[in-house]
Structures are given as C-alpha cells and as structure tokens.
Design an enzyme around this catalytic site. Structure first.
Site, short mmCIF file in Angstrom:
data_model
loop_
_atom_site.label_atom_id
_atom_site.label_comp_id
_atom_site.label_asym_id
_atom_site.label_seq_id
_atom_site.Cartn_x
_atom_site.Cartn_y
_atom_site.Cartn_z
N CYS A 238 -5.90 -1.80 1.27
CA CYS A 238 -4.55 -1.68 0.82
C CYS A 238 -3.64 -2.05 1.96
O CYS A 238 -2.53 -2.68 1.99
CB CYS A 238 -4.14 -0.13 0.35
SG CYS A 238 -4.56 1.08 1.82
N HIS B 148 -2.54 5.54 1.21
CA HIS B 148 -2.44 4.34 0.41
C HIS B 148 -1.05 3.68 0.42
O HIS B 148 -0.07 4.39 0.61
CB HIS B 148 -3.01 4.71 -1.15
CG HIS B 148 -3.29 3.46 -1.79
ND1 HIS B 148 -4.29 2.81 -1.57
CD2 HIS B 148 -2.48 2.90 -2.84
CE1 HIS B 148 -4.11 1.91 -2.64
NE2 HIS B 148 -3.11 1.74 -3.25
N HIS C 282 -1.41 -3.78 -5.40
CA HIS C 282 -2.07 -3.09 -4.35
C HIS C 282 -3.29 -3.39 -4.35
O HIS C 282 -3.90 -3.96 -5.58
CB HIS C 282 -1.83 -1.72 -4.48
CG HIS C 282 -2.38 -0.90 -5.65
ND1 HIS C 282 -2.98 0.41 -5.55
CD2 HIS C 282 -2.60 -1.58 -6.95
CE1 HIS C 282 -3.38 0.64 -6.64
NE2 HIS C 282 -3.30 -0.50 -7.45
#
Length: 365
Positions: A280, A328, A340
């Site tokens: 990520c 994240h 993402h």
C-alpha cells in the site's frame, strides 16, 4: 502304605500356571491396534480430543481480513526497519570509505617522516658545534643550520598532523563499530517482522484453501477487499487523471493519480515499491515518485509528509490513511474513491474510502 493316585496327580498338574509365551509379530500388532482404538474411544468419551473447527465462509472472511490487517501493520514496520537498515548501511560504507582515504594519507605521511628520520640519523654522527668548527665555509653552514631549524619546525608540524590523522581514524573506526552494532539490531528487527508477516499470510492462505473456489471469490472480492477494477476500466477514468487537470490541486497530484490508474490490476507484494508490484505505501510512494516528489517509505511517515486535510476537504491526489495504527494508505481520486493495494488476495484496485476506518488525510505540496 499310602497310595498316590495318578489321576489326582495329573489333575493337580493341570491346574499349575503355565509360563506366558511372547506374542508373535502378528498378534502383537493386533493387540497394539486394539489398544490404540480403545485409547481413541476413551479420548472421545472424556472430551480431550479436539478436531479443527469447521469455519463458515463468513468466519474465514473475518479472520483473513484480520490477518491481512495485522500483516500489513507488520509490513509497515518491516519497511521502516529496512529503510533504517539501508540508511545505516550507506552511513557505514561512507565511514569505511573515509577511513580508507585517511589511512592512505596517513601511510604517505608516515613514509615521509621515516625518510626524514633516516636522513637525520645519518647526519647526526657529528655534533653541530664540531660541524661549524670544521666547516670550510662557516657562513654557508650557518645558513644551512637555519634552514634545518625551519625544516625541523615543518617536521614537528608533520608529526602533529600524523597524530591528528591517527586520532581521526580511530574516531571513524569507533563510529563504524557503533554503526555495525546498530545495523545488526535493525537486521534482527527485519527478520522478526518478516517472520510475523509471512506467518500471518501463510495462515490466511491456509484458511482460504479450505474454501471452495466460489467461496474464495466471495471472501476476497467483497467487503474489506473492495470491488476489483482492472486496467481495462479506462472508461471509468475521469479528466482528473490527466496531468495538469483542474480537478486535482496541482499538476503533480494529477500525475500521481494518473500513475495509480495505470497500475490497476498490478499484484500486491509486501515490501514492493513497483514498477510491477506494490504494497500500500509502496504504491503511493511510486505514484508521487513518478511526479517528481519523494515520499517516505512507511504509512506512519507518509501521513506527516504534507499538510493534513479533513475528510470533507479531500481532493484527488491526497493520501488517505486507515486504522488507528495508520497501517494502510490509498491515493484519493475523487468521488469518495481511492486507488490502493489492498492485500495479497486482491490486486491494485479502485475502492470506496468508507470501507475501512478512516484515520486521516495528507495533501502533498
């Protein structure tokens, strides 16, 4: 005279205990099998035997998503430790290079001093007063003596420089020893985090392997993983992805968004920063790298790499962060959507930002 009857003797002998013979191989195996069967039965009755529970697809999904979140948090720690280890290795290499250069200069200075010392040893056989008395040209000798005195001053300065170089080399060697110890500590942390990540990902794979193909598709394609969007979804792209678009606050932000769109469908690989696979934070780092901006490697550093903005102020190109541990990150592309890299079971994709607990946003300027 007493008579002992033979039939009584035979009967008594028949009641004597005969010695037991060892079991034959076949008999022993049979007995062992029966014993194990009895033990298993007894275990089942007393409740000490435990079969692995059969989880429902919903339970597997919940557990897998938890494992992925934990693995991603460990991945960011791994990324941070790796960044520090790489920086430490560069510092150590620089120290070693500087030490080698100074050692070369020191060796040259030592050789020069050695030559001067040898010459002085040869000339010091006669005392200076006798050299003056015996000289055929006293004025010339005195001029030479003054020159020698000045040379002596230069020699003293050279010796001082050598001593300074020795102290500097020792300082560099001490700094290198400290850097080596620190580097080893970071490498040990890398190994710990790697074991954590791989252990959680392995457990997630084992859980998913227990499902049927349709069940796996349902678990990995819904909820926390988001709806899959492939590179072929060009029609979904809006003008904001073109560099210089007015929909993004800056041309660089628009370029970063365009890069993210170009990577839709790329696989998730923990620790990867592109160009063909990402985690990520690696994805958003690569997106802004393509726009000429250097971002930190980890989510918990990236959140401080720009100006904080509220959720209501989001614009394309902003970094959006999730979970309380800032584990994240995605790249906001407008209309409540982000691009993402979710987890190993889902490629880079478009997803709504409200599918995970929102933790904050940063605008890179």
């Amino acid at each position: 005279m007493r008579v002992v009857r033979k039939d009584v003797t035979v009967q008594v002998a028949a009641h004597r205990k005969r010695p037991q013979r060892p079991l034959s191989g076949h008999t022993a195996r049979t007995a062992a099998t029966l014993a194990l069967a009895g033990a298993a039965t007894a275990t089942a009755f007393d409740g000490t035997g435990h079969a692995e529970p059969q989880l429902t697809p919903a339970q597997v999904k919940a557990r897998v998503e938890t494992l992925y979140r934990e693995a991603e948090a460990a991945t960011e720690k791994y990324n941070g430790a790796k960044e520090e280890a790489d920086a430490g290795q560069r510092r150590l290499s620089a120290l070693q290079d500087e030490t080698a250069r100074k050692q070369t200069r020191l060796n040259a200075a030592r050789e020069a001093l050695g030559s001067i010392a040898a010459a002085q040893y040869r000339d010091d056989g006669i005392a200076p007063a006798w050299q003056l008395a015996l000289s055929s040209d006293p004025d010339r000798y005195l001029d030479g003596a003054a020159l020698a005195e000045r040379a002596g001053d230069r020699q003293a300065a050279a010796v001082s420089r050598v001593r300074q170089q020795l102290r500097e080399i020792e300082r560099l060697r001490g700094a290198a020893r400290v850097e080596v110890a620190s580097l080893r500590s970071r490498q040990a942390e890398l190994r710990r985090q790697k074991r954590t990540v791989t252990g959680k990902l392995d457990e997630a794979r084992r859980l998913l392997a227990r499902l049927t193909a349709p069940q796996r598709s349902e678990v990995t394609g819904a909820g926390g993983t988001g709806a899959r969007v492939s590179r072929s979804a060009a029609g979904a792209r809006q003008p904001l992805v073109r560099p210089g678009s007015t929909a993004a606050p800056t041309s660089r932000a628009a370029a970063a968004v365009a890069y993210a769109y170009s990577k839709l469908g790329s696989p998730y690989v923990w620790g990867a920063t592109g160009p063909h696979a990402f985690d990520c934070s690696g994805l958003v780092q690569a997106a802004y790298r393509s726009a000429g901006i250097s971002l930190p490697r980890t989510t918990y550093a990236q959140i401080n790499a720009g100006r904080r903005v509220s959720r209501s102020e989001l614009q394309p190109g902003d970094l959006v962060f999730f979970y309380s541990g800032i584990s994240h990150v995605g790249l906001y592309v407008g209309n409540g959507q982000m691009i993402h890299a979710p987890n190993p079971s889902a490629p880079v994709r478009l997803a709504p930002i409200d599918q995970m607990p929102f933790a904050g946003a940063t605008r890179v300027e």
